[in-house]
Design a protein around this motif. Structure first.
Motif, PDB file in Angstrom:
ATOM      1  N   ILE A  94       0.894  -1.107  -0.084  1.00 18.73           N
ATOM      2  CA  ILE A  94       0.082  -0.060   0.018  1.00 18.73           C
ATOM      3  C   ILE A  94       0.825   1.169   0.058  1.00 18.73           C
ATOM      4  O   ILE A  94       1.695   1.534   0.963  1.00 18.73           O
ATOM      5  CB  ILE A  94      -0.939   0.069   1.025  1.00 18.73           C
ATOM      6  N   TYR A  95       0.975   1.733  -1.227  1.00 24.50           N
ATOM      7  CA  TYR A  95       1.783   3.060  -1.030  1.00 24.50           C
ATOM      8  C   TYR A  95       1.022   4.481  -0.886  1.00 24.50           C
ATOM      9  O   TYR A  95       0.022   4.386  -1.141  1.00 24.50           O
ATOM     10  CB  TYR A  95       2.328   3.344  -2.671  1.00 24.50           C
ATOM     11  N   LEU A  96       1.771   5.012   0.133  1.00 21.32           N
ATOM     12  CA  LEU A  96       1.064   6.431   0.660  1.00 21.32           C
ATOM     13  C   LEU A  96       2.148   7.483   0.241  1.00 21.32           C
ATOM     14  O   LEU A  96       3.151   7.251   0.711  1.00 21.32           O
ATOM     15  CB  LEU A  96       0.700   6.176   2.106  1.00 21.32           C
ATOM     16  N   ASP A  97       1.598   8.701  -0.429  1.00 25.93           N
ATOM     17  CA  ASP A  97       2.324   9.954  -0.288  1.00 25.93           C
ATOM     18  C   ASP A  97       2.718  10.432   1.062  1.00 25.93           C
ATOM     19  O   ASP A  97       1.848  10.053   1.910  1.00 25.93           O
ATOM     20  CB  ASP A  97       1.644  10.886  -1.284  1.00 25.93           C
ATOM     21  N   CYS A  98       3.805  11.252   1.252  1.00 22.46           N
ATOM     22  CA  CYS A  98       3.884  11.539   2.646  1.00 22.46           C
ATOM     23  C   CYS A  98       3.098  12.600   3.263  1.00 22.46           C
ATOM     24  O   CYS A  98       3.080  12.694   4.447  1.00 22.46           O
ATOM     25  CB  CYS A  98       5.218  12.516   2.569  1.00 22.46           C
ATOM     26  N   ASP A  99       1.880  13.167   2.236  1.00 19.74           N
ATOM     27  CA  ASP A  99       0.935  14.142   2.817  1.00 19.74           C
ATOM     28  C   ASP A  99      -0.082  13.655   2.835  1.00 19.74           C
ATOM     29  O   ASP A  99      -1.288  14.142   2.815  1.00 19.74           O
ATOM     30  CB  ASP A  99       1.038  15.471   2.022  1.00 19.74           C
ATOM     31  N   THR A 100      -0.381  12.009   2.987  1.00 17.46           N
ATOM     32  CA  THR A 100      -1.655  11.710   3.055  1.00 17.46           C
ATOM     33  C   THR A 100      -2.010  11.305   4.530  1.00 17.46           C
ATOM     34  O   THR A 100      -1.080  10.843   5.399  1.00 17.46           O
ATOM     35  CB  THR A 100      -1.609  10.006   2.636  1.00 17.46           C
ATOM     36  N   GLU A 101      -3.223  11.996   4.967  1.00 17.80           N
ATOM     37  CA  GLU A 101      -3.724  11.746   6.305  1.00 17.80           C
ATOM     38  C   GLU A 101      -4.785  10.530   6.148  1.00 17.80           C
ATOM     39  O   GLU A 101      -5.750  10.364   5.530  1.00 17.80           O
ATOM     40  CB  GLU A 101      -4.553  12.867   6.672  1.00 17.80           C
ATOM     41  N   ILE A 102      -4.524   9.482   7.309  1.00 13.03           N
ATOM     42  CA  ILE A 102      -5.197   8.335   7.216  1.00 13.03           C
ATOM     43  C   ILE A 102      -6.172   8.275   8.094  1.00 13.03           C
ATOM     44  O   ILE A 102      -6.088   8.569   9.186  1.00 13.03           O
ATOM     45  CB  ILE A 102      -4.156   7.258   7.423  1.00 13.03           C
ATOM     46  N   LEU A 103      -7.521   8.181   7.476  1.00 14.32           N
ATOM     47  CA  LEU A 103      -8.699   8.213   8.417  1.00 14.32           C
ATOM     48  C   LEU A 103      -9.265   6.637   8.821  1.00 14.32           C
ATOM     49  O   LEU A 103      -9.874   6.453   9.685  1.00 14.32           O
ATOM     50  CB  LEU A 103      -9.623   8.968   7.579  1.00 14.32           C
ATOM     51  N   VAL A 104      -9.084   5.810   7.725  1.00 11.54           N
ATOM     52  CA  VAL A 104      -9.357   4.291   8.002  1.00 11.54           C
ATOM     53  C   VAL A 104      -8.554   3.363   7.956  1.00 11.54           C
ATOM     54  O   VAL A 104      -7.560   3.606   6.834  1.00 11.54           O
ATOM     55  CB  VAL A 104     -10.737   4.126   7.003  1.00 11.54           C
ATOM     56  N   ASP A 105      -8.379   2.002   7.992  1.00 14.58           N
ATOM     57  CA  ASP A 105      -7.341   1.195   7.877  1.00 14.58           C
ATOM     58  C   ASP A 105      -7.352   1.196   6.271  1.00 14.58           C
ATOM     59  O   ASP A 105      -8.290   0.685   5.416  1.00 14.58           O
ATOM     60  CB  ASP A 105      -7.881  -0.167   8.400  1.00 14.58           C
ATOM     61  N   PRO A 106      -5.981   1.294   5.739  1.00  9.20           N
ATOM     62  CA  PRO A 106      -6.007   1.186   4.270  1.00  9.20           C
ATOM     63  C   PRO A 106      -5.831  -0.158   3.759  1.00  9.20           C
ATOM     64  O   PRO A 106      -6.178  -0.341   2.684  1.00  9.20           O
ATOM     65  CB  PRO A 106      -4.487   1.699   4.315  1.00  9.20           C
ATOM     66  N   ARG A 107      -6.081  -1.192   4.671  1.00  9.09           N
ATOM     67  CA  ARG A 107      -6.317  -2.578   4.186  1.00  9.09           C
ATOM     68  C   ARG A 107      -7.685  -2.672   3.384  1.00  9.09           C
ATOM     69  O   ARG A 107      -7.742  -3.797   2.595  1.00  9.09           O
ATOM     70  CB  ARG A 107      -6.162  -3.639   5.293  1.00  9.09           C
ATOM     71  N   GLU A 108      -8.576  -1.729   3.724  1.00 12.22           N
ATOM     72  CA  GLU A 108      -9.998  -2.006   3.042  1.00 12.22           C
ATOM     73  C   GLU A 108      -9.848  -1.852   1.548  1.00 12.22           C
ATOM     74  O   GLU A 108     -10.738  -1.968   0.886  1.00 12.22           O
ATOM     75  CB  GLU A 108     -10.779  -0.817   3.736  1.00 12.22           C
ATOM     76  N   MET A 109      -8.583  -1.099   1.268  1.00 17.27           N
ATOM     77  CA  MET A 109      -8.521  -0.826  -0.495  1.00 17.27           C
ATOM     78  C   MET A 109      -8.009  -2.309  -1.031  1.00 17.27           C
ATOM     79  O   MET A 109      -8.252  -2.520  -2.090  1.00 17.27           O
ATOM     80  CB  MET A 109      -7.727   0.084  -0.528  1.00 17.27           C
ATOM     81  N   ILE A 110      -7.657  -3.326  -0.444  1.00 21.76           N
ATOM     82  CA  ILE A 110      -7.029  -4.466  -1.075  1.00 21.76           C
ATOM     83  C   ILE A 110      -8.118  -5.347  -1.551  1.00 21.76           C
ATOM     84  O   ILE A 110      -9.330  -5.590  -0.817  1.00 21.76           O
ATOM     85  CB  ILE A 110      -6.243  -5.294  -0.031  1.00 21.76           C
ATOM     86  N   ASP A 111      -8.012  -5.516  -2.873  1.00 24.56           N
ATOM     87  CA  ASP A 111      -8.909  -6.780  -3.247  1.00 24.56           C
ATOM     88  C   ASP A 111      -8.145  -7.593  -4.229  1.00 24.56           C
ATOM     89  O   ASP A 111      -7.297  -7.320  -5.106  1.00 24.56           O
ATOM     90  CB  ASP A 111     -10.097  -5.928  -4.309  1.00 24.56           C
TER      91      ASP A 111
END
Length: 172
Positions: A94-111
């Motif tokens: 899961i790649y995230l830019d440095c300026d990303t504010e995380i509000l929910v678990d990013p695992r939810e994006m995985i399919d």
């Protein structure tokens, strides 16, 4: 199968391949580094996945509880994301830019049925706050990819293409 988060922060990068007009001195300030630290803090509130940070200044991030990898920078002009993506230690990244504010678990994006998951860029007029629809480009600030032969080939071809464009523009 391992899943993890990947960030890249390159304070020494002299040329931004996609935004050559940006003032690089002001782009990577301590405020930008603080933004990365804030992103990781917000991530930790919702997710316990391992985090790897690729950087050319590891000493700036020793206070973070992340795996730090020195970016090899074999392709100086394109090492902002492409090269670290090829070196990701995870089966699913899961790649995230440095300026990303995380509000929910990013695992939810995985399919599991997709090798790459990304969203399209939005087109808007900032001053008029008018939404124009979707761009044909993807937003490369947040995406998920599987470390498969196809994805490695795509990333490597992208890196080689970027390298070729850089050499051609340097000669022009």
């Amino acid at each position: 199968m391992t899943t993890g988060i990947l960030y890249c922060c390159l304070p020494n990068l002299k040329h931004l391949p996609y935004y050559p007009s940006k003032d690089i001195e002001s782009f990577f300030t301590y405020d930008h580094i603080a933004t990365l630290k804030h992103s990781i803090e917000t991530l930790r509130k919702v997710c316990d996945l391992p985090v790897t940070l690729f950087t050319d200044k590891p000493e700036m991030f020793l206070d973070l509880d992340v795996n730090i990898e020195r970016t090899p920078r074999r392709f100086d002009h394109a090492s902002d994301k492409l090269e670290p993506l090829l070196l990701s230690p995870y089966d699913t990244t899961i790649y995230l830019d440095c300026d990303t504010e995380i509000l929910v678990d990013p695992r939810e994006m995985i399919d599991d049925q997709y090798e790459l998951i990304a969203c399209r860029e939005l087109q808007s007029i900032l001053q008029g706050k008018k939404w124009l629809g979707y761009s044909s480009h993807i937003n490369a600030g947040v995406f998920v990819y599987k470390n498969t032969t196809n994805m490695r080939r795509l990333l490597l071809e992208s890196l080689m293409y970027s390298d070729q464009l850089h050499r051609e523009n340097k000669l022009a």
